[in-house]
Design a protein around this motif. Structure first.
Motif, short mmCIF file in Angstrom:
data_model
loop_
_atom_site.label_atom_id
_atom_site.label_comp_id
_atom_site.label_asym_id
_atom_site.label_seq_id
_atom_site.Cartn_x
_atom_site.Cartn_y
_atom_site.Cartn_z
N TYR A 152 1.00 -1.21 -0.16
CA TYR A 152 0.09 -0.05 -0.09
C TYR A 152 0.86 1.10 0.09
O TYR A 152 0.54 2.34 -0.64
N THR A 153 1.97 1.16 0.77
CA THR A 153 2.72 2.46 0.79
C THR A 153 3.30 2.81 -0.58
O THR A 153 3.50 3.98 -0.99
N ASP A 154 3.85 1.43 -0.99
CA ASP A 154 4.46 1.89 -2.47
C ASP A 154 3.38 2.28 -3.52
O ASP A 154 3.74 3.13 -4.30
N PHE A 155 2.13 1.97 -3.42
CA PHE A 155 1.19 2.25 -4.28
C PHE A 155 1.04 3.72 -4.11
O PHE A 155 0.77 4.48 -4.76
N ARG A 156 0.88 4.36 -2.83
CA ARG A 156 0.60 5.57 -2.63
C ARG A 156 1.62 6.46 -2.87
O ARG A 156 1.60 7.48 -3.66
N ASP A 157 3.15 5.94 -2.81
CA ASP A 157 4.22 6.71 -3.09
C ASP A 157 4.20 6.76 -4.85
O ASP A 157 4.58 7.78 -5.51
N PHE A 158 3.74 5.78 -5.36
CA PHE A 158 3.60 5.79 -7.02
C PHE A 158 2.67 7.05 -7.39
O PHE A 158 2.94 7.76 -8.31
N LEU A 159 1.59 6.95 -6.73
CA LEU A 159 0.61 8.07 -7.15
C LEU A 159 1.11 9.54 -6.67
O LEU A 159 0.94 10.56 -7.44
N GLU A 160 1.93 9.65 -5.82
CA GLU A 160 2.34 10.85 -5.36
C GLU A 160 3.41 11.55 -6.33
O GLU A 160 3.70 12.45 -6.62
N GLN A 161 4.38 10.31 -6.77
CA GLN A 161 5.06 10.76 -7.70
C GLN A 161 4.43 11.18 -9.10
O GLN A 161 4.89 12.19 -9.94
N ILE A 162 3.32 10.65 -9.48
CA ILE A 162 2.59 11.04 -10.53
C ILE A 162 2.16 12.45 -10.40
O ILE A 162 2.10 13.39 -11.35
N ALA A 163 1.57 12.75 -9.31
CA ALA A 163 0.81 14.20 -8.95
C ALA A 163 1.96 15.06 -8.92
O ALA A 163 1.74 16.26 -9.34
N THR A 164 3.37 14.81 -8.47
CA THR A 164 4.52 15.55 -8.62
C THR A 164 4.71 16.02 -10.11
O THR A 164 5.03 17.24 -10.57
N ALA A 165 4.50 15.08 -10.76
CA ALA A 165 5.12 14.87 -12.36
C ALA A 165 4.02 15.89 -13.10
O ALA A 165 4.64 16.63 -14.01
N ASP A 166 2.78 15.69 -12.68
CA ASP A 166 1.53 16.41 -13.23
C ASP A 166 1.93 17.91 -13.11
O ASP A 166 1.35 18.74 -13.64
N GLY A 167 2.64 18.33 -12.26
CA GLY A 167 2.78 19.75 -11.76
C GLY A 167 3.94 20.58 -12.78
O GLY A 167 4.20 21.50 -12.20
N VAL A 168 4.54 19.75 -13.67
CA VAL A 168 5.78 20.40 -14.52
C VAL A 168 5.40 21.67 -14.88
O VAL A 168 3.97 21.94 -15.47
N VAL A 169 6.20 22.57 -15.22
CA VAL A 169 5.85 23.66 -15.95
C VAL A 169 7.04 23.90 -16.87
O VAL A 169 8.22 23.61 -16.91
N ALA A 170 6.87 24.75 -17.89
CA ALA A 170 7.69 25.40 -18.93
C ALA A 170 8.11 26.70 -18.42
O ALA A 170 7.15 27.57 -17.88
N SER A 171 9.41 27.29 -18.45
CA SER A 171 9.86 28.64 -18.18
C SER A 171 9.79 29.39 -19.71
O SER A 171 10.53 28.88 -20.52
N LEU A 172 9.10 30.54 -19.38
CA LEU A 172 9.00 31.54 -20.46
C LEU A 172 9.64 32.92 -20.18
O LEU A 172 9.65 33.28 -18.88
N LYS A 173 10.31 33.41 -21.04
CA LYS A 173 11.11 34.72 -20.85
C LYS A 173 10.62 35.71 -21.85
O LYS A 173 10.41 35.52 -23.02
N LYS A 174 10.32 36.85 -21.18
CA LYS A 174 9.91 38.14 -21.87
C LYS A 174 10.99 38.82 -22.80
O LYS A 174 12.16 38.84 -22.19
N LEU A 175 10.78 38.79 -24.12
CA LEU A 175 11.95 39.42 -24.72
C LEU A 175 12.08 40.93 -24.59
O LEU A 175 11.30 41.75 -24.30
#
Length: 414
Positions: free
Chosen positions: A391-414
């Motif tokens: 169960y703990t491994d399963f929950r950790d797996f979902l937490e890793q997915i939740a973290t990965a789902d929060g990725v961002v791209a960085s943009l810069k104003k010209l």
């Protein structure tokens, strides 16, 4: 995501070896015995008028396959009848006869299944009255303990290369689609001395999935618009039916509540049903939004997962004692294309993320082409029963997915 936490406690089951209801003697010493008793309850219940028989033959006269015949008969039954809960007649065990249903156009699961079976027989299709423990989260049948462990009746139609399951209490389900109400469980085919347990259809991840394609146009760093086209397949189609059959006001409310964006307006939507043994629902959304991008001076952070971030994670449990069951396989496929606003360039894209475990797999990545970013995400959950210590491994797996789902791209104003 259907995750079932299985019980683990002492349990005593009781059932009579010999019994008698309505002067009809029965036994549960074997499944064949129990099925034979149920068969006796159906005796002479399969009679319909010659007029109805002729009508069935006329309706199916142009059908080229047995499945086409089944579909015509099933849809006729759906349009003609309505479900009414009836608990009389040998303690609620015995159905109304087919002719009564034909005249009154109503019945319970027993009567409607017996009626459908009778109509199919009139056009030369052999089918079976089948009892099942129905419900999306019901426990499995204890096959080593013949007894009444069932709460529902449906119809089984075995064909040469397939088996068709008919849910006769629904006026809306497509022919051959039983959904999560009766999927993946042992059921009793009622056929006299030939009665036996069989297993209903198991839906793989490819038939319990959501495929979504989204195009996001960022007019500026403050606002934008998007179109999202989603296909809900199989069991996911089943989950969307309350929305599909709601009135326009409730449709708008339900769809709006399903969208997780900080600030948006749903400007247009449509839902199109595709009926088959593995049905699907196409959803098309148009929306405008604001405050999606996070600004930090000249830098802007663009969240790449636009509408489908994993947010539901089970609670932490210490010293779990019971097994964990993922009841059904499930899959999500997302593609999001961002058209960047003028005056901004990409300075950083997240690395590809790939997670693989016994519970499933996840992969997400982003690519750049000119002023466009394409983000893809695939998440698959694997059906299975796992020991408590997983169960703990399963929950950790979902937490890793939740973290990965929060990725961002960085943009810069010209």
């Amino acid at each position: 995501m259907a995750v079932k936490l299985t019980p683990n406690y002492p349990l005593v089951r009781l059932a009579p070896n010999k019994f008698e209801l309505g002067e009809i003697k029965g036994s549960t010493e074997t499944w064949k015995d129990f099925g034979a008793w149920l068969t006796n309850l159906l005796d002479k219940k399969d009679i319909i008028s010659e007029t109805t028989k002729a009508k069935m033959k006329e309706l199916t006269s142009s059908c080229k396959t047995d499945f086409e015949k089944i579909k015509v008969v099933y849809e006729y039954m759906q349009k003609k009848t309505r479900y009414v809960n009836i608990s009389i007649g040998i303690g609620g065990w015995q159905p109304f006869d087919a002719e009564t249903v034909d005249k009154t156009s109503y019945g319970d699961c027993k009567a409607l299944s017996n009626y459908t079976k009778t109509l199919l027989s009139s056009v030369g299709i052999k089918s079976y009255y089948t009892i099942v423990n129905a419900g999306s989260s019901q426990n499995d049948t204890e096959i080593g303990f013949p007894s009444n462990q069932f709460n529902h009746v449906m119809v089984c139609v075995p064909l040469e290369k397939d088996t068709i399951w008919l849910e006769c209490t629904s006026q809306r389900k497509p022919c051959g689609f039983n959904g999560d109400f009766t999927d993946d469980r042992d059921v009793l085919i009622v056929d006299g001395e030939n009665s036996k347990l069989v297993h209903t259809r198991i839906y793989p991840a490819s038939e319990n999935c959501i495929n979504r394609s989204t195009k996001v146009n960022l007019a500026d760093i403050e606002s934008g618009d998007a179109t999202a086209t989603s296909k809900y397949i199989g069991l996911c189609y089943d989950d969307m039916m309350p929305t599909y059959y709601a009135d326009d006001a409730d449709k708008l409310k339900k769809i709006t509540q399903s969208i997780e964006l900080p600030s948006f307006s749903l400007t247009k939507f449509s839902l199109v049903e595709n009926r088959s043994k593995t049905p699907s629902l196409d959803e098309h959304l148009n929306l405008t939004f604001t405050n999606y991008i996070k600004k930090m001076g000249d830098i802007a952070l663009l969240p790449l997962n636009f509408m489908n971030r994993l947010s539901s994670i089970p609670d932490k449990v210490r010293n779990r004692k019971t097994d964990m069951c993922i009841r059904r396989s499930y899959m999500e496929n997302d593609t999001v294309t961002y058209q960047l606003p003028k005056g901004y360039q990409i300075t950083d894209l997240p690395q590809k993320t790939e997670l693989v475990s016994k519970f499933g797999k996840y992969i997400s990545q982003s690519t750049q082409k000119g002023s466009e970013i394409t983000y893809t995400r695939r998440f698959e959950l694997t059906k299975g029963t796992f020991p408590a210590q997983d169960y703990t491994d399963f929950r950790d797996f979902l937490e890793q997915i939740a973290t990965a789902d929060g990725v961002v791209a960085s943009l810069k104003k010209l």
